[in-house]
Design an enzyme around this catalytic site. Structure first.
Site, PDB file in Angstrom:
ATOM      1  N   LYS A   1       0.836  -1.206   0.000  1.00  0.00           N
ATOM      2  CA  LYS A   1       0.000   0.000   0.000  1.00  0.00           C
ATOM      3  C   LYS A   1       0.873   1.259   0.000  1.00  0.00           C
ATOM      4  O   LYS A   1       0.685   2.158  -0.785  1.00  0.00           O
ATOM      5  CB  LYS A   1      -0.928  -0.033   1.218  1.00  0.00           C
ATOM      6  CG  LYS A   1      -1.818   1.180   1.332  1.00  0.00           C
ATOM      7  CD  LYS A   1      -2.783   1.067   2.505  1.00  0.00           C
ATOM      8  CE  LYS A   1      -3.510   2.384   2.692  1.00  0.00           C
ATOM      9  NZ  LYS A   1      -4.468   2.364   3.795  1.00  0.00           N
TER      10      LYS A   1
ATOM     11  N   GLU B   1      10.381  -4.803   4.455  1.00  0.00           N
ATOM     12  CA  GLU B   1      10.464  -6.209   4.033  1.00  0.00           C
ATOM     13  C   GLU B   1      10.179  -6.338   2.535  1.00  0.00           C
ATOM     14  O   GLU B   1      10.914  -6.998   1.798  1.00  0.00           O
ATOM     15  CB  GLU B   1       9.432  -7.057   4.805  1.00  0.00           C
ATOM     16  CG  GLU B   1       9.716  -7.231   6.275  1.00  0.00           C
ATOM     17  CD  GLU B   1       9.122  -6.118   7.134  1.00  0.00           C
ATOM     18  OE1 GLU B   1       8.831  -5.014   6.604  1.00  0.00           O
ATOM     19  OE2 GLU B   1       8.958  -6.360   8.342  1.00  0.00           O
TER      20      GLU B   1
ATOM     21  N   GLY C   1      -4.830  -1.677   5.008  1.00  0.00           N
ATOM     22  CA  GLY C   1      -3.985  -2.772   4.535  1.00  0.00           C
ATOM     23  C   GLY C   1      -4.603  -4.140   4.802  1.00  0.00           C
ATOM     24  O   GLY C   1      -4.645  -5.003   3.924  1.00  0.00           O
ATOM     25  N   ARG C   2      -5.104  -4.345   6.017  1.00  0.00           N
ATOM     26  CA  ARG C   2      -5.624  -5.676   6.370  1.00  0.00           C
ATOM     27  C   ARG C   2      -7.010  -5.930   5.793  1.00  0.00           C
ATOM     28  O   ARG C   2      -7.582  -6.989   5.986  1.00  0.00           O
ATOM     29  CB  ARG C   2      -5.597  -5.874   7.890  1.00  0.00           C
ATOM     30  CG  ARG C   2      -6.259  -4.773   8.690  1.00  0.00           C
ATOM     31  CD  ARG C   2      -5.896  -4.879  10.169  1.00  0.00           C
ATOM     32  NE  ARG C   2      -6.373  -3.722  10.941  1.00  0.00           N
ATOM     33  CZ  ARG C   2      -5.715  -2.596  11.084  1.00  0.00           C
ATOM     34  NH1 ARG C   2      -4.560  -2.417  10.460  1.00  0.00           N
ATOM     35  NH2 ARG C   2      -6.204  -1.613  11.817  1.00  0.00           N
TER      36      ARG C   2
ATOM     37  N   GLU D   1      -4.554  -6.565  14.841  1.00  0.00           N
ATOM     38  CA  GLU D   1      -4.062  -5.244  14.438  1.00  0.00           C
ATOM     39  C   GLU D   1      -5.198  -4.230  14.511  1.00  0.00           C
ATOM     40  O   GLU D   1      -4.973  -3.042  14.710  1.00  0.00           O
ATOM     41  CB  GLU D   1      -3.475  -5.295  13.012  1.00  0.00           C
ATOM     42  CG  GLU D   1      -2.552  -4.119  12.707  1.00  0.00           C
ATOM     43  CD  GLU D   1      -1.741  -4.294  11.424  1.00  0.00           C
ATOM     44  OE1 GLU D   1      -0.540  -4.604  11.496  1.00  0.00           O
ATOM     45  OE2 GLU D   1      -2.322  -4.105  10.345  1.00  0.00           O
TER      46      GLU D   1
ATOM     47  N   HIS E   1      -3.879 -32.865  18.303  1.00  0.00           N
ATOM     48  CA  HIS E   1      -2.697 -33.573  18.789  1.00  0.00           C
ATOM     49  C   HIS E   1      -1.646 -32.592  19.285  1.00  0.00           C
ATOM     50  O   HIS E   1      -0.463 -32.937  19.388  1.00  0.00           O
ATOM     51  CB  HIS E   1      -2.146 -34.470  17.682  1.00  0.00           C
ATOM     52  CG  HIS E   1      -3.162 -35.478  17.243  1.00  0.00           C
ATOM     53  ND1 HIS E   1      -3.323 -36.689  17.868  1.00  0.00           N
ATOM     54  CD2 HIS E   1      -4.129 -35.411  16.293  1.00  0.00           C
ATOM     55  CE1 HIS E   1      -4.324 -37.344  17.293  1.00  0.00           C
ATOM     56  NE2 HIS E   1      -4.832 -36.586  16.344  1.00  0.00           N
TER      57      HIS E   1
ATOM     58  N   LYS F   1       9.438  -0.633  14.298  1.00  0.00           N
ATOM     59  CA  LYS F   1      10.026  -0.320  12.984  1.00  0.00           C
ATOM     60  C   LYS F   1      11.120   0.733  13.130  1.00  0.00           C
ATOM     61  O   LYS F   1      12.201   0.606  12.550  1.00  0.00           O
ATOM     62  CB  LYS F   1       8.957   0.246  12.037  1.00  0.00           C
ATOM     63  CG  LYS F   1       7.996  -0.763  11.465  1.00  0.00           C
ATOM     64  CD  LYS F   1       7.109  -0.096  10.434  1.00  0.00           C
ATOM     65  CE  LYS F   1       5.918  -0.949  10.080  1.00  0.00           C
ATOM     66  NZ  LYS F   1       4.941  -0.273   9.229  1.00  0.00           N
TER      67      LYS F   1
END
Ligand code: F6P
Length: 553
Positions: A206, A212, A267-268, A353, A385, A513
């Site tokens: 965005k 990253e 963004g999400r 978030e 499990h 950040k």
């Protein structure tokens, strides 16, 4: 507006919880033979069973009163109407416009956003059709066989989750990869599996400033141009998806190869935008639009259904009930479907978030009530499990969503019945439990001597009354998945409204950040790590000394 814990409904809910604390789920079923029918909601082929919860009609009424007192209806309308409800970033929240399949305009800042939305969908169609039909050629003339999405957070989790869920719809001659981590191992593993000549990289960001993604994009560009021996190859192998045209141009991607979206898409919540390009490449644009339609159907339902029939509102209020009145700190999402393996990771961002906030709309610290839960989960039956022991016998109350799909996409005999049986068995066991008497009787029936029976029986007791929702879909299709995702998005929205927090900013990710920026410099240079707490300073020194001691690669 008063704080939520001062609104009508809150005290009634406290009282109700105290009343229900000693009432088991089985007793609730006994009290009301119609409980399952009354607490099962249907939406086309979506079957949602809310009956295995520690809740009664009086508590539901109080939760609905709380929703009213929180002006939930008005808040929903304001979101859909394009008001700037993301107050800290002064932005509208209009991911619903991206999947608006009606003719209704959606006005933001006095402009209908729908023509732009449709325009970008059309560009997406053009691009994905070209890739899927082989018309899009790489620099050396080969068709595209691998699409690699480079993005992180909302620019990765949604598309990645959906691509995995809808893998049966992928064409045979195209593979889609998602690389998010700045750990070079992630990109490296993908680069090992692809051929530069037939690969298209989608740089999804965005802001187009995310460390990253840009680091991975630079490495991918270098890899590609080295392999193809020509910088001009970037034009046929890189597409950008962003709101930041300037940064895309600076990176060296042709504006014609850029798909856009807008700052009113969080963004999400951006899966529905051009950020979903990897999905559209994988399943085709018609199916991508089916997914939008599924989500739109839930939007319409969410806007209009009364609280008692409203699926996202029901899911949200149950979450409030457990988080604020039963002390539940977490919420498990348990898809009994391998295709949905990435759903919990995706929902972690959507939920945590959004609602992991400690101040209210006006910036006042929230001290008297809990906000967003820890969301976690794994597909069943794997979880059984691993962590189900704690769900069944641990000391914590963990509400859980069981999600299953009736029809598999494979033809392996016998598997699916086992899967579904386990899904139902687990929620039944969580609700029902096992008493000491039952545990004793079982051990006696096994022929154990009385002293062993007494020693073992307490370990075999299950308290029961552990609350679960079961969501069943007939098939996992783009449409049904679109519905499922939209349900959770709106659930998170409703909870944010009740908690009076801004579910659409994410300032909490900034500090780390900033510090990482400084630390990168310190690790790379010899600068003294003197601005840190003693622990971090010592860690920097240690890393540097270990690196210095290592032989050069
Ligand atoms: O760091 C958090 C975050 O800002 C998320 O909200 C977002 O989804 C992600 O980073 C990626 O951001 P972008 O799409 O701008 O690269």
């Amino acid at each position: 507006m008063s704080a939520p814990d001062r609104l009508p409904g809150w005290q009634a809910l406290r009282d109700r919880q105290a009343e229900l604390a000693n009432v088991s789920i089985l007793e609730l079923f006994e009290r009301d033979p119609q409980r399952v029918q009354r607490l099962t909601l249907r939406f086309d082929d979506l079957y949602a069973d809310f009956s295995k919860h520690r809740i009664d009609d009086a508590a539901w009424r109080a939760l609905h009163a709380l929703a009213d007192a929180s002006s939930l209806r008005d808040r929903i309308d304001r979101m859909f109407a394009g008001e700037r409800i993301n107050v800290t970033e002064q932005r509208a929240v209009l991911h619903t416009a991206l999947r608006n399949r009606s003719d209704r305009p959606v006005v933001c800042d006095d402009r209908d956003v729908m023509p732009a939305v449709r325009g970008e969908l059309a560009r997406m169609r053009q691009l994905t059709d070209a890739v899927r039909t082989g018309m899009w050629r790489g620099h050396t003339g080969k068709p595209i066989r691998s699409v690699v999405n480079l993005g992180i957070g909302g620019s990765d989790l949604g598309p990645h989750m959906v691509c995995e869920a809808l893998r049966p719809y992928w064409p045979d001659d195209l593979t889609v990869h998602h690389v998010s981590n700045v750990d070079g191992a992630h990109l490296d593993a993908t680069l090992q599996r692809i051929d530069a000549e037939s690969t298209l990289f989608l740089i999804a960001s965005k802001t187009f400033t995310t460390l990253e993604t840009l680091t991975n994009a630079r490495s991918a560009r270098q890899w590609l141009t080295q392999r193809l021996g020509d910088d001009a190859a970037v034009a046929r192998h890189f597409v950008a998806i962003s709101t930041n045209a300037e940064a895309v141009a600076q990176f060296g991607i042709d504006p014609n190869n850029m798909l856009r979206f807008w700052d009113w898409v969080g963004g999400r919540y951006s899966l529905w935008s051009t950020i979903g390009l990897s999905v559209a490449c994988a399943i085709g644009m018609d199916r991508f639009e089916e997914m939008l339609s599924g989500a739109h159907e839930i939007d319409e339902h969410f806007r209009s259904a009364p609280w008692s029939d409203n699926l996202p509102v029901t899911m949200a209020l149950l979450g409030i009930w457990y988080a604020n009145f039963w002390g539940a700190a977490s919420h498990a999402v348990l898809p009994y479907d391998q295709r949905l393996q990435r759903l919990p990771a995706y929902l972690q961002q959507v939920d945590m978030e959004s609602n992991g906030k400690g101040v209210d709309w006006s910036g006042r610290p929230i001290t008297s009530y809990a906000t967003g839960p820890i969301v976690w989960g794994e597909p069943g039956t794997n979880g059984q499990h691993a962590f189900f022991q704690l769900l069944h016998q641990g000391t914590r109350l963990i509400p859980a969503d069981f999600i299953a799909v009736l029809e598999p996409d494979h033809g392996l005999a016998g598997h699916h019945d086992l899967l579904l049986a386990n899904c139902l068995a687990q929620s039944e066991a969580l609700a029902r439990g096992k008493t000491l008497e039952q545990a004793r009787a079982e051990l006696i029936a096994q022929g154990l001597p009385p002293d062993r029976v007494e020693a073992l029986a307490p370990h075999r007791v299950f308290a029961g009354s552990r609350p679960t929702t079961t969501l069943l879909l007939d098939r996992l299709t783009p449409r049904s998945l679109g519905r499922l995702i939209a349900l959770y998005e709106h659930k998170v929205f409703v909870q944010g409204v009740i908690w009076q927090i801004n579910s659409f900013d994410q300032w909490g990710v900034e500090l780390g950040k900033q510090l990482a920026g400084n630390l990168t410099e310190e690790l790379r240079s010899g600068a003294r790590p003197d601005r840190h707490d003693p622990s971090t300073g010592a860690l920097v020194e240690y890393l540097r000394s270990r690196r210095a001691a290592q032989p050069a690669p």
